[in-house]
Write a protein that holds these residues in place. Sequence first.
Motif, PDB file in Angstrom:
ATOM      1  N   ALA A 116      -6.005  -9.389   5.818  1.00 39.75           N
ATOM      2  CA  ALA A 116      -4.847  -8.172   5.469  1.00 39.75           C
ATOM      3  C   ALA A 116      -4.032  -9.110   4.284  1.00 39.75           C
ATOM      4  O   ALA A 116      -3.628  -9.708   4.288  1.00 39.75           O
ATOM      5  CB  ALA A 116      -4.657  -8.574   6.920  1.00 39.75           C
ATOM      6  N   GLY A 117      -2.839  -8.034   4.189  1.00 42.55           N
ATOM      7  CA  GLY A 117      -1.721  -8.560   3.338  1.00 42.55           C
ATOM      8  C   GLY A 117      -0.844  -8.395   4.081  1.00 42.55           C
ATOM      9  O   GLY A 117      -0.247  -7.499   4.973  1.00 42.55           O
ATOM     10  N   ILE A 118       0.548  -8.535   3.208  1.00 46.86           N
ATOM     11  CA  ILE A 118       1.729  -7.694   3.571  1.00 46.86           C
ATOM     12  C   ILE A 118       2.670  -6.968   3.301  1.00 46.86           C
ATOM     13  O   ILE A 118       2.436  -7.027   1.108  1.00 46.86           O
ATOM     14  CB  ILE A 118       2.227  -9.086   3.734  1.00 46.86           C
ATOM     15  CG1 ILE A 118       2.325 -10.565   5.297  1.00 46.86           C
ATOM     16  CG2 ILE A 118       4.044  -9.222   4.448  1.00 46.86           C
ATOM     17  CD1 ILE A 118       2.920 -11.414   4.611  1.00 46.86           C
ATOM     18  N   LEU A 119       3.106  -5.830   3.552  1.00 46.12           N
ATOM     19  CA  LEU A 119       3.107  -4.631   2.658  1.00 46.12           C
ATOM     20  C   LEU A 119       4.508  -4.386   2.336  1.00 46.12           C
ATOM     21  O   LEU A 119       5.542  -4.380   3.633  1.00 46.12           O
ATOM     22  CB  LEU A 119       2.760  -3.492   2.625  1.00 46.12           C
ATOM     23  CG  LEU A 119       1.268  -3.010   2.557  1.00 46.12           C
ATOM     24  CD1 LEU A 119      -0.266  -3.428   3.065  1.00 46.12           C
ATOM     25  CD2 LEU A 119       1.026  -1.916   1.321  1.00 46.12           C
ATOM     26  N   HIS A 120       5.468  -3.889   1.743  1.00 41.97           N
ATOM     27  CA  HIS A 120       6.514  -3.378   1.298  1.00 41.97           C
ATOM     28  C   HIS A 120       7.122  -2.247   0.531  1.00 41.97           C
ATOM     29  O   HIS A 120       6.204  -2.260  -0.781  1.00 41.97           O
ATOM     30  CB  HIS A 120       7.508  -4.905   0.560  1.00 41.97           C
ATOM     31  CG  HIS A 120       8.595  -4.370   0.224  1.00 41.97           C
ATOM     32  ND1 HIS A 120       9.806  -3.790   1.299  1.00 41.97           N
ATOM     33  CD2 HIS A 120       8.974  -4.339  -1.223  1.00 41.97           C
ATOM     34  CE1 HIS A 120      10.378  -3.481   0.452  1.00 41.97           C
ATOM     35  NE2 HIS A 120      10.246  -3.760  -0.792  1.00 41.97           N
ATOM     36  N   GLN A 121       7.522  -1.287   0.964  1.00 44.62           N
ATOM     37  CA  GLN A 121       6.895   0.020   0.383  1.00 44.62           C
ATOM     38  C   GLN A 121       5.623   0.387  -0.397  1.00 44.62           C
ATOM     39  O   GLN A 121       6.576   0.963  -1.954  1.00 44.62           O
ATOM     40  CB  GLN A 121       8.573  -0.041  -0.753  1.00 44.62           C
ATOM     41  CG  GLN A 121       9.691   0.197   0.205  1.00 44.62           C
ATOM     42  CD  GLN A 121      11.261   0.509  -0.838  1.00 44.62           C
ATOM     43  OE1 GLN A 121      10.420   0.633  -2.135  1.00 44.62           O
ATOM     44  NE2 GLN A 121      11.908   0.845  -0.593  1.00 44.62           N
ATOM     45  N   ARG A 122       5.381   0.060   0.010  1.00 40.91           N
ATOM     46  CA  ARG A 122       3.045   0.111  -0.744  1.00 40.91           C
ATOM     47  C   ARG A 122       2.951  -0.443  -1.767  1.00 40.91           C
ATOM     48  O   ARG A 122       2.040  -0.295  -1.992  1.00 40.91           O
ATOM     49  CB  ARG A 122       3.341   2.243  -0.971  1.00 40.91           C
ATOM     50  CG  ARG A 122       2.944   2.904   0.139  1.00 40.91           C
ATOM     51  CD  ARG A 122       1.925   2.031   1.010  1.00 40.91           C
ATOM     52  NE  ARG A 122       2.601   2.598   1.764  1.00 40.91           N
ATOM     53  CZ  ARG A 122       1.404   3.731   2.523  1.00 40.91           C
ATOM     54  NH1 ARG A 122       1.092   4.932   1.938  1.00 40.91           N
ATOM     55  NH2 ARG A 122       1.655   4.648   3.767  1.00 40.91           N
ATOM     56  N   ARG A 123       3.865  -1.373  -1.860  1.00 38.54           N
ATOM     57  CA  ARG A 123       2.884  -2.684  -2.616  1.00 38.54           C
ATOM     58  C   ARG A 123       3.064  -3.606  -1.588  1.00 38.54           C
ATOM     59  O   ARG A 123       3.099  -3.334  -0.518  1.00 38.54           O
ATOM     60  CB  ARG A 123       4.718  -2.905  -3.783  1.00 38.54           C
ATOM     61  CG  ARG A 123       5.624  -1.888  -4.533  1.00 38.54           C
ATOM     62  CD  ARG A 123       4.962  -1.456  -5.338  1.00 38.54           C
ATOM     63  NE  ARG A 123       4.302  -2.162  -6.187  1.00 38.54           N
ATOM     64  CZ  ARG A 123       3.455  -1.288  -7.181  1.00 38.54           C
ATOM     65  NH1 ARG A 123       3.198   0.340  -7.286  1.00 38.54           N
ATOM     66  NH2 ARG A 123       2.735  -2.245  -8.204  1.00 38.54           N
ATOM     67  N   ALA A 124       1.845  -4.262  -2.232  1.00 38.77           N
ATOM     68  CA  ALA A 124       1.519  -5.531  -1.542  1.00 38.77           C
ATOM     69  C   ALA A 124       0.684  -6.704  -1.764  1.00 38.77           C
ATOM     70  O   ALA A 124       0.862  -7.288  -2.709  1.00 38.77           O
ATOM     71  CB  ALA A 124       0.009  -4.781  -1.149  1.00 38.77           C
TER      72      ALA A 124
END
Lengths: 164, 640
Positions: free
Chosen positions: B177-185
């Motif tokens: 699993a990752g961490i996302l911000h404004q659809r960037r990952a």
Amino acid sequence: MVVKKILYADPLECCGCRNCEIACSVAKEGIMNPHKSRIRVVREGPVIDMPIACRQCADPPCAKPCPTNALVKENDLVVLYEENCIGCGLCVEECPFGAIFIHPDKGTAIKCDQCGECLDFCPTGALKLVSTEAVAHEKRIDLAQTRVKVIEEWLLNSKDMAEK
Amino acid sequence: MAFKFKGYGGKIIRVDLGREKTVSQPLSSDMAKKFLGGNGFVTKILWDEVKPGLDPFDPENRLIFAIGPLSGTGWPQAGRFEVGAKSPLTGIYGDASCCGHWASELKFAGYDAIVFQGRASKPVYLWVDDDKVELKDAKDVWGKTTSETEKILREQHGKDVQVASCGPAGENLVRFAGILHQRRAAARSGIGAVMGSKKLKAVAVHGSKDVALADPEGFYKFSREIIELYKRDKFIESRAKYGTPILVELMNEIARWPVKNFQTGYTPHAKEIGGERIREEYRIKDRASFGCWARCEKPLMVKQGPYRRIYAKQPEYESLSALGARNWIHNLDVIIYANELCDEYGMDTISTGGTISWAIECYEKGIITKEDTGGLILSWGNTETLIELINKIAKREGFGNLLAEGSLRASKKIGKGSEKYVMHVKGMEIAAQDGRAQKSMGLAHATSSRGADHLKAFPLLDEVVMNEYIVARYGREYLPEMANRLDIKHKPFEVKDGEELCALCDSLLLCKSAGTSLPLFTGAVYYPEMAKAVKLATGMNIDASGMRTIGERIVNLQRAFNIREGISRKDDTLPSRFTEEPAPEGPPKGHVVELEQLLDEYYKLRGWDKETGLIPRKKLEALDLKDVADSLEAMGKLPR
């Protein structure tokens, strides 16, 4: 004749990089702080990015309530006389666009004076300082071009025209 | 008291989730000088605070968000933030980085890093508004997808708030699993699962402070010079036009494009999922991170069919490979939708697609059966199964629960020879580079500190003919061999040099894909330029060779962290498919990766022990890491 210009960017061309905010803050303040940039980019949803700055209204609502005459319409610009501003914020309430606001340190108003510093920092070329007439002209052409496709298609498919 | 160096916020937020306490600490100026920021800080904090052998899901694991001295200044292509933790996928050093507008916002709030430890008793998120730092109840966003989480928190705290969050996959401890911000990952290493294990849903930031610099006038004059270079850079121009998908057809041409779990490196269908087609038929516009000139993000529109709607971003080169060709899927609509699902759940597309393609190959070979999959029939090109498996992995349902462990762990549970088909290094699924077609990439995957990965060394100079750039960066004596991607000569040097540069980029949070590495080819932005930018921003007097030393120090400390976890030369390896099975077609036909020869030379250049891959005391001391040498010695982990 007054040629009114506006800072204009098509929201589908603006990429939301905020290089204009950086350029403005650096030009006006010597440092980077988005709250001190006179142009502010709003990013909404998956596709909309909109730089917003003073539109230099012909009849500026921000100037009307100003108790100290700090905002004055001169030629084609709304000029802010900082030394007169008392930081009451009435102009902020009246501007329909959120394009005038209060400097976080000085407590007085700041707004775009159309110096043009940001223009060279727009990677997509979306940001333009153009006359309202030029914007309207572009819109007219856009409209005509969308019609061209429809009409060409109609012509090609129309038997009557082909027979003629 | 103000921090000694400008450019920094000068403060680190420490959050103890178990005790629900937050503290703002001064940044150590020694740490700034020795590690700069970003992955330098991440590495140093993980080394200092995460005890060897710790289960990555133990509350004592750290989750570190870090930015650098150029973040928020407006320096071009410096919009990234780094997140690190001990990885639940690999059990070693883990990190990932992400662009957008979060990093600059943290700088405007006046901080350089946020370090989380412990585990919250109920879901929480962190709310940072300049000097106000609060843990908040996350009941409204727990269970929500990443974009829903951002929307809700922005409605709650204001639209100019920047949010980084883990999705349902992180909450469900999916190991990639990752961490996302404004659809960037920040996708890789399973850092999103560490976030979920801590019951931390999101970090929302708002800042309004100046970014004070040592020499603002000089800095912005220099920044403008670099911007002028970027405006004319042909690689940036290509990124701006297409983003990374333009590489699909190029890499397919050199047969470096993973197809069917790396069975081959070429597909006749590349054009169907390539950059030109996406631009022509799907692209709506460009989007960019703070201060970016390459704007590689392209919101898309699927115009008809079951997936018809607007999508926030195009699948990257890596995702077109992992979700597409690797599973023999060339239906762009489906890949775009699958990519969106991974983003919403918060999962690394590379590991997701890599794990699924491993399962398909095992099914094809009769190792995995319908009984294992709960009735699902796996086959190449099966778009419905791809979507179903993504949903099941994120929710840990049925067969998805096994795949959520990552391909290496899953293969250990399945057994029966399935291990042979796991395309991984150190438990991390291999990214979209077949090392047989580019030997430097093969070595880069084997030595990368976070397990199989291209971005820790990013050897690009031998990808396609780049003679003039090889001359500009290294000199004429490296030609012609370095330019030949199938010749192993000079490749260990290229990888070692790249690892140091990439570590430095990750400590300054510069974009490697567009901003730094590509103009690097032309010699435009290299160590001297980075040294100058850092000096003008911070006032720190570090010259070009000092910059390189910082890169080398970070690489060595990441290695030391991994050595402490038991890593040695035996782990710097590649799947036998790359070292024993010759590439079946295209330019690399008949080639394998001559890994042992490459490694011998690589360790020699690194000054590491050839037999064990351990770091001698002398090397560590030369990098000002004496305390690290002492700890490793006490564990018997220095070379004899």
